[in-house]
Design a protein around this motif. Structure first.
Motif, PDB file in Angstrom:
ATOM      1  N   SER A   5      -5.565  10.046   4.426  1.00 27.54           N
ATOM      2  CA  SER A   5      -5.496   9.436   3.102  1.00 27.54           C
ATOM      3  C   SER A   5      -5.075   7.976   3.186  1.00 27.54           C
ATOM      4  O   SER A   5      -5.641   7.105   2.501  1.00 27.54           O
ATOM      5  CB  SER A   5      -4.517  10.212   2.210  1.00 27.54           C
ATOM      6  OG  SER A   5      -4.981  11.518   1.972  1.00 27.54           O
ATOM      7  N   LYS A   6      -4.073   7.694   4.029  1.00 30.14           N
ATOM      8  CA  LYS A   6      -3.624   6.315   4.202  1.00 30.14           C
ATOM      9  C   LYS A   6      -4.733   5.458   4.809  1.00 30.14           C
ATOM     10  O   LYS A   6      -4.931   4.307   4.407  1.00 30.14           O
ATOM     11  CB  LYS A   6      -2.383   6.273   5.095  1.00 30.14           C
ATOM     12  CG  LYS A   6      -1.119   6.793   4.432  1.00 30.14           C
ATOM     13  CD  LYS A   6       0.067   6.695   5.388  1.00 30.14           C
ATOM     14  CE  LYS A   6       1.356   7.177   4.713  1.00 30.14           C
ATOM     15  NZ  LYS A   6       2.513   7.116   5.642  1.00 30.14           N
ATOM     16  N   GLU A  52      -2.343  13.325   5.488  1.00 32.85           N
ATOM     17  CA  GLU A  52      -1.682  12.131   4.962  1.00 32.85           C
ATOM     18  C   GLU A  52      -2.166  10.891   5.694  1.00 32.85           C
ATOM     19  O   GLU A  52      -2.411   9.841   5.083  1.00 32.85           O
ATOM     20  CB  GLU A  52      -0.163  12.270   5.102  1.00 32.85           C
ATOM     21  CG  GLU A  52       0.595  11.134   4.462  1.00 32.85           C
ATOM     22  CD  GLU A  52       2.105  11.380   4.431  1.00 32.85           C
ATOM     23  OE1 GLU A  52       2.849  10.404   4.245  1.00 32.85           O
ATOM     24  OE2 GLU A  52       2.521  12.540   4.597  1.00 32.85           O
ATOM     25  N   LEU A  62       0.821  -1.207   0.000  1.00 30.98           N
ATOM     26  CA  LEU A  62       0.000   0.000   0.000  1.00 30.98           C
ATOM     27  C   LEU A  62       0.857   1.260   0.000  1.00 30.98           C
ATOM     28  O   LEU A  62       0.573   2.226  -0.715  1.00 30.98           O
ATOM     29  CB  LEU A  62      -0.923   0.013   1.222  1.00 30.98           C
ATOM     30  CG  LEU A  62      -1.982  -1.093   1.280  1.00 30.98           C
ATOM     31  CD1 LEU A  62      -2.791  -0.975   2.562  1.00 30.98           C
ATOM     32  CD2 LEU A  62      -2.896  -1.026   0.073  1.00 30.98           C
ATOM     33  N   THR A  63       1.908   1.256   0.806  1.00 32.02           N
ATOM     34  CA  THR A  63       2.762   2.441   0.915  1.00 32.02           C
ATOM     35  C   THR A  63       3.407   2.785  -0.415  1.00 32.02           C
ATOM     36  O   THR A  63       3.498   3.960  -0.786  1.00 32.02           O
ATOM     37  CB  THR A  63       3.852   2.217   1.980  1.00 32.02           C
ATOM     38  OG1 THR A  63       3.223   1.959   3.236  1.00 32.02           O
ATOM     39  CG2 THR A  63       4.744   3.450   2.116  1.00 32.02           C
ATOM     40  N   LYS A 107      -9.040  14.106  -1.334  1.00 25.90           N
ATOM     41  CA  LYS A 107      -8.654  15.168  -0.427  1.00 25.90           C
ATOM     42  C   LYS A 107      -9.823  16.098  -0.166  1.00 25.90           C
ATOM     43  O   LYS A 107     -10.577  16.442  -1.066  1.00 25.90           O
ATOM     44  CB  LYS A 107      -7.507  16.012  -1.010  1.00 25.90           C
ATOM     45  CG  LYS A 107      -6.134  15.536  -0.580  1.00 25.90           C
ATOM     46  CD  LYS A 107      -5.128  16.582  -0.909  1.00 25.90           C
ATOM     47  CE  LYS A 107      -3.799  16.303  -0.259  1.00 25.90           C
ATOM     48  NZ  LYS A 107      -2.803  17.319  -0.545  1.00 25.90           N
ATOM     49  N   MET A 146       1.451   7.828  -5.875  1.00 25.38           N
ATOM     50  CA  MET A 146       0.373   8.797  -6.091  1.00 25.38           C
ATOM     51  C   MET A 146       0.764  10.178  -5.590  1.00 25.38           C
ATOM     52  O   MET A 146       0.542  11.189  -6.254  1.00 25.38           O
ATOM     53  CB  MET A 146      -0.899   8.330  -5.377  1.00 25.38           C
ATOM     54  CG  MET A 146      -1.720   7.336  -6.159  1.00 25.38           C
ATOM     55  SD  MET A 146      -2.516   8.093  -7.593  1.00 25.38           S
ATOM     56  CE  MET A 146      -3.627   9.229  -6.769  1.00 25.38           C
ATOM     57  N   LYS A 147       1.378  10.235  -4.395  1.00 30.32           N
ATOM     58  CA  LYS A 147       1.762  11.514  -3.807  1.00 30.32           C
ATOM     59  C   LYS A 147       2.767  12.240  -4.677  1.00 30.32           C
ATOM     60  O   LYS A 147       2.706  13.460  -4.821  1.00 30.32           O
ATOM     61  CB  LYS A 147       2.365  11.288  -2.414  1.00 30.32           C
ATOM     62  CG  LYS A 147       1.345  10.941  -1.352  1.00 30.32           C
ATOM     63  CD  LYS A 147       0.418  12.092  -1.027  1.00 30.32           C
ATOM     64  CE  LYS A 147       1.139  13.224  -0.348  1.00 30.32           C
ATOM     65  NZ  LYS A 147       0.244  14.352  -0.047  1.00 30.32           N
ATOM     66  N   PHE A 176      -7.942   5.685  -3.703  1.00 33.32           N
ATOM     67  CA  PHE A 176      -6.919   6.342  -2.911  1.00 33.32           C
ATOM     68  C   PHE A 176      -7.477   7.375  -1.947  1.00 33.32           C
ATOM     69  O   PHE A 176      -6.752   7.935  -1.158  1.00 33.32           O
ATOM     70  CB  PHE A 176      -5.887   7.040  -3.826  1.00 33.32           C
ATOM     71  CG  PHE A 176      -4.976   6.061  -4.479  1.00 33.32           C
ATOM     72  CD1 PHE A 176      -3.900   5.536  -3.809  1.00 33.32           C
ATOM     73  CD2 PHE A 176      -5.213   5.644  -5.781  1.00 33.32           C
ATOM     74  CE1 PHE A 176      -3.046   4.629  -4.417  1.00 33.32           C
ATOM     75  CE2 PHE A 176      -4.365   4.739  -6.390  1.00 33.32           C
ATOM     76  CZ  PHE A 176      -3.282   4.229  -5.705  1.00 33.32           C
ATOM     77  N   LEU A 203      -7.290   4.719   2.169  1.00 37.31           N
ATOM     78  CA  LEU A 203      -6.736   3.720   1.249  1.00 37.31           C
ATOM     79  C   LEU A 203      -6.856   2.316   1.835  1.00 37.31           C
ATOM     80  O   LEU A 203      -7.336   1.394   1.179  1.00 37.31           O
ATOM     81  CB  LEU A 203      -5.268   4.059   0.961  1.00 37.31           C
ATOM     82  CG  LEU A 203      -4.431   3.029   0.212  1.00 37.31           C
ATOM     83  CD1 LEU A 203      -4.999   2.796  -1.169  1.00 37.31           C
ATOM     84  CD2 LEU A 203      -2.995   3.498   0.123  1.00 37.31           C
ATOM     85  N   TYR A 229       0.772   4.376  -2.583  1.00 38.48           N
ATOM     86  CA  TYR A 229       0.404   5.675  -2.023  1.00 38.48           C
ATOM     87  C   TYR A 229       1.496   6.713  -2.306  1.00 38.48           C
ATOM     88  O   TYR A 229       1.196   7.838  -2.730  1.00 38.48           O
ATOM     89  CB  TYR A 229       0.177   5.550  -0.519  1.00 38.48           C
ATOM     90  CG  TYR A 229      -0.127   6.865   0.147  1.00 38.48           C
ATOM     91  CD1 TYR A 229      -1.389   7.438   0.046  1.00 38.48           C
ATOM     92  CD2 TYR A 229       0.857   7.550   0.865  1.00 38.48           C
ATOM     93  CE1 TYR A 229      -1.661   8.655   0.645  1.00 38.48           C
ATOM     94  CE2 TYR A 229       0.587   8.758   1.458  1.00 38.48           C
ATOM     95  CZ  TYR A 229      -0.670   9.311   1.354  1.00 38.48           C
ATOM     96  OH  TYR A 229      -0.940  10.521   1.941  1.00 38.48           O
ATOM     97  N   GLU A 230       2.758   6.339  -2.086  1.00 43.22           N
ATOM     98  CA  GLU A 230       3.862   7.283  -2.326  1.00 43.22           C
ATOM     99  C   GLU A 230       3.954   7.643  -3.804  1.00 43.22           C
ATOM    100  O   GLU A 230       4.266   8.784  -4.154  1.00 43.22           O
ATOM    101  CB  GLU A 230       5.182   6.681  -1.842  1.00 43.22           C
ATOM    102  CG  GLU A 230       5.282   6.502  -0.332  1.00 43.22           C
ATOM    103  CD  GLU A 230       5.150   7.822   0.417  1.00 43.22           C
ATOM    104  OE1 GLU A 230       5.542   8.869  -0.140  1.00 43.22           O
ATOM    105  OE2 GLU A 230       4.643   7.813   1.550  1.00 43.22           O
TER     106      GLU A 230
END
Length: 345
Positions: A266-267, A263, A114-115, A146, A121-122, A143, A270, A118-119
């Motif tokens: 968001s996590k 953040e 997942l990380t 916001k 995407m960021k 994801f 997700l 996610y990273e």
């Protein structure tokens, strides 16, 4: 393939060796989809995703779901796969000719990946905000979206009571009076300083942050202005040098706190799309934990820790992640559940 059924296996055998563009398409079989696109394994993840997306658009499919291609037996790096898959999706979405394909999902069953996604995407969100904004409807179901403010706050000067000081200068001549006035002005200017802090997170400031800024302004020799019409929004701080520096550091700390909170949210969003922790409620029905607690429970499990303190209906419980039971201070026990969403699909 087992979940799809023998019909799909038979189709794959029928088309074996007759694939084009690196894939073959079969019926959905027992799965909850109309078609399955089977990729022929190679290390060109971006190319494969791009071909599938164009095939979906050509066939007028409205949605498509990808696994984390190449992270299984192919043994590719999850971070590399995340970058290549999202690169292909972003490039596809930028094309003005796209009319039919509306939803693209990446389904990840391995929570340790997942990380990486996610990273990835960021990185795109930070480097190309205009493109990511146009893609938000595509990605937000997976994801997380916001929180957007409905309207930008206007330029604002926080209220501050200023006490004026008047100097009366007497001297033997106008020349000496003017020289003294100039000396006083120079002293004042030497102590004055102005700085600005610019960040998109300032737009998320609410009544709590405004109250903190007002308190900082009241306790220090500074004036604080919030300029939300600028892009990115800014906070301008002016006043006595030492106070400006200390207030500026506090403003940056507030901004970082907002970013960290967003953040985390968001996590949590997700993870909630993949794993859902629940507790037993009334009538033996199970109720989902809030998303942040859900993430804490899953992280505790991944770290192989046996216990986590949680709050259920405003009461404190000690959750045992091995027995899936939670016990309160009086010894009352309730059952827990860990549900993997879309398992087997």
């Amino acid at each position: 393939m087992d979940a799809a059924g023998s019909q799909v296996a038979d189709e794959c055998a029928k088309y074996a060796g007759r694939y084009k563009s690196g894939f073959i398409t079969t019926q959905g079989g027992n799965l909850l989809c109309s078609k399955i696109i089977h990729l022929i394994t190679n290390n060109q993840v971006k190319s494969q995703v791009s071909k599938v997306l164009h095939e979906c658009e050509e066939k007028m499919y409205k949605s498509v779901a990808f696994p984390a291609i190449g992270t299984g037996q192919a043994g590719q790096s999850p971070a590399k796969v995340a970058d290549e898959m999202l690169d292909a999706i972003v490039e596809f979405a930028r094309q003005k000719s796209v009319e039919h394909l509306q939803t693209i999902k990446i389904v990840i069953f391995q929570t340790n990946m997942l990380t990486d996604f996610y990273e990835s995407m960021k990185k795109r969100e930070d480097s190309d905000s205009s493109t990511m904004e146009s893609l938000s409807s595509t990605f937000k179901s997976f994801f997380g979206d916001k929180k957007q403010s409905s309207e930008k706050k206007k330029f604002m000067i926080l209220e501050k009571k200023v006490y004026l000081v008047t100097f009366q200068i007497c001297g033997e001549s106008q020349e000496k009076v003017d020289a003294t006035e100039s000396w006083i002005k120079d002293l004042i200017l030497k102590e004055q300083f102005e700085t600005s802090v610019a960040d998109e997170a300032i737009e998320s400031f609410d009544e709590t942050q405004i109250a903190v800024l007002e308190d900082l302004q009241r306790r220090n020799q500074v004036t604080i202005q919030i300029e939300n019409k600028l892009s990115p929004p800014q906070i301008k701080i002016s006043g006595i040098c030492r106070d400006v520096c200390s207030v500026s550091l506090e403003v940056q700390r507030m901004i970082q706190q907002i970013k960290s909170t967003e953040e985390e949210q968001s996590k949590a969003e997700l993870l909630y799309n993949l794993i859902e922790w629940r507790y037993q409620g009334s009538n033996d029905s199970f109720v989902a934990f809030d998303k942040l607690t859900n993430m804490q429970l899953e992280h505790t499990k991944l770290l192989k820790k046996p216990y986590l303190n949680v709050t259920i209906n405003k009461k404190n419980y000690k959750a045992d992640l091995n027995t899936l039971k939670a016990t309160d201070d009086q010894g009352k026990t309730i059952n827990l559940q860990r549900v993997v969403k879309d398992e087997g699909k």
